[in-house]
Design an enzyme around this catalytic site. Sequence first.
Site, mmCIF file in Angstrom:
data_model
loop_
_atom_site.group_PDB
_atom_site.id
_atom_site.type_symbol
_atom_site.label_atom_id
_atom_site.label_comp_id
_atom_site.label_asym_id
_atom_site.label_seq_id
_atom_site.Cartn_x
_atom_site.Cartn_y
_atom_site.Cartn_z
ATOM 1 N N SER A 121 0.847 -1.191 0.000
ATOM 2 C CA SER A 121 0.000 0.000 0.000
ATOM 3 C C SER A 121 0.883 1.242 0.000
ATOM 4 C CB SER A 121 -0.904 0.001 1.241
ATOM 5 O OG SER A 121 -0.111 0.106 2.416
ATOM 6 N N LYS A 122 0.235 2.386 -0.035
ATOM 7 C CA LYS A 122 0.984 3.647 -0.090
ATOM 8 C C LYS A 122 1.852 3.850 1.151
ATOM 9 C CE LYS A 122 -1.325 6.349 -3.489
ATOM 10 N NZ LYS A 122 -0.819 7.451 -4.261
ATOM 11 N N ARG A 123 1.420 3.301 2.285
ATOM 12 C CA ARG A 123 2.217 3.486 3.490
ATOM 13 C C ARG A 123 3.553 2.753 3.398
ATOM 14 N NH1 ARG A 123 1.589 -0.972 7.055
ATOM 15 N NH2 ARG A 123 -0.002 -2.429 6.335
#
Length: 459
Positions: free
Chosen positions: A237-239
């Site tokens: 994910s973006k994290r």
Amino acid sequence: MKVVTRFAPSPTGHLHIGGGRTAIFCWLLARHFGGEFRLRIEDTDTERSKQEYTDSILASMKWLGLDWDGDLTYQSQRKDVYNKYVDKLLETGHAYYCDCSVEEVEAMREVARAKGEKPRYNGKCRERGLGYAEGRVVRLKVPAEGRVVFDDMVKGPIAVDVNELDDMVLRRADGMPTYNMAVVVDDYEMGVTHVVRGDDHVSNTPKQILIYQALGLAVPTFGHVPMILGPDKQKLSKRHGARAVVEYQQDGLLPEALVNYLVRLGWSHGDQEIFSLQELVKLFDGKNLNSSAAAFDPDKLQWLNGYYLKHTPLDKAVELTRPFIEKSGLSLDGKNAEAAISLYIERASNLNDLAEQVKPYLQNIEDVVFEEKALNALDGQGKEQIKNVLALVRDTEFTAENLEHVIHDYVETSGVKFKLVGTPLRSALIGLAGGPSIHLIMFALGKAETIKRLERALA
């Protein structure tokens, strides 16, 4: 047999690195065997598909160096082609019309669930002999028994009992073909021999094979690569730092670094980590694809990008850095750009970082932000050293070699420690107490700018 692969993104978003990796695998496989790599835009989702995303996907493909063969295909323009194949299945008895409502089909599934069976359509219209009528769908007549077997390039042999599948819809009530129908037709008409895609499509493959068989078409070879995970082994994910390809381009990554990194996230050749594109084409034959998911490591990607940046010819590095410089309102024109960039290219991990580090050489000295340590170095003793060196460099021919000699001789003859000379000079020139060698900074700035900055420090 000529190897033909394809990449088929949906323009409902930018090209993500997971899709980018799949595209690279498909491209390499085709180029390794001297075959064809085709590109198809699967834009039948008219509500979510946008031209801006199509443009972004194509731009990302070109930036990565993934050229395609033949015409670009858009599924939205091929409705009539798909329906020709659906009609053929109806004519041969491999498909039938169904008038069951959505509510009826859901009720059938609930009954199956209550019995502990797989929820599916129960075949109510299979033998009713219905003809065309508005609002009716077309379903595939799945064989009553048997197994769908295929040898996956990544996962090995896979077998699915047909009782696990239902009579899937091939054409919706609005006349549009379903995903599985359109994909089979497109891949057949493109001559695709190898379908490499994410393993989220494994469940679609038996369905598509049944459609191939019903149409009497040769079934391509399938390979399903595992998804990319984050460093914590959870879904990427973006994290985790995972973003679209275009965002990595905007961050100043080099395409060859991203290609190299993504290929190694799912494929290996011994312990080798760094590959040129030519090496990848030579070595990538579709074998040695990892069956387990790989973890994305942003730090390793930055390290690899730094490696490629260090090995970029200076003239090319200048041009690659130019848009990142111009983004901050500065210009490389009329500057000793190669000399300035050469000072930092081995320290930078990406083009954005490199552009930021050379900013003090391109700004007006009045706009340079001085760090506190640099300001402190411009005290009385520091100014004394600046004044003495300024007197020497005024009459010096500005080559890096001459400047090095001048500063070295001054330190030797004055008996002052180099740090007491270097720190105030560097501070006056670029606003930083630490950094590259003084003579190289001066050479990069040029004679007029060097004198101007030293005079300003004294003032």
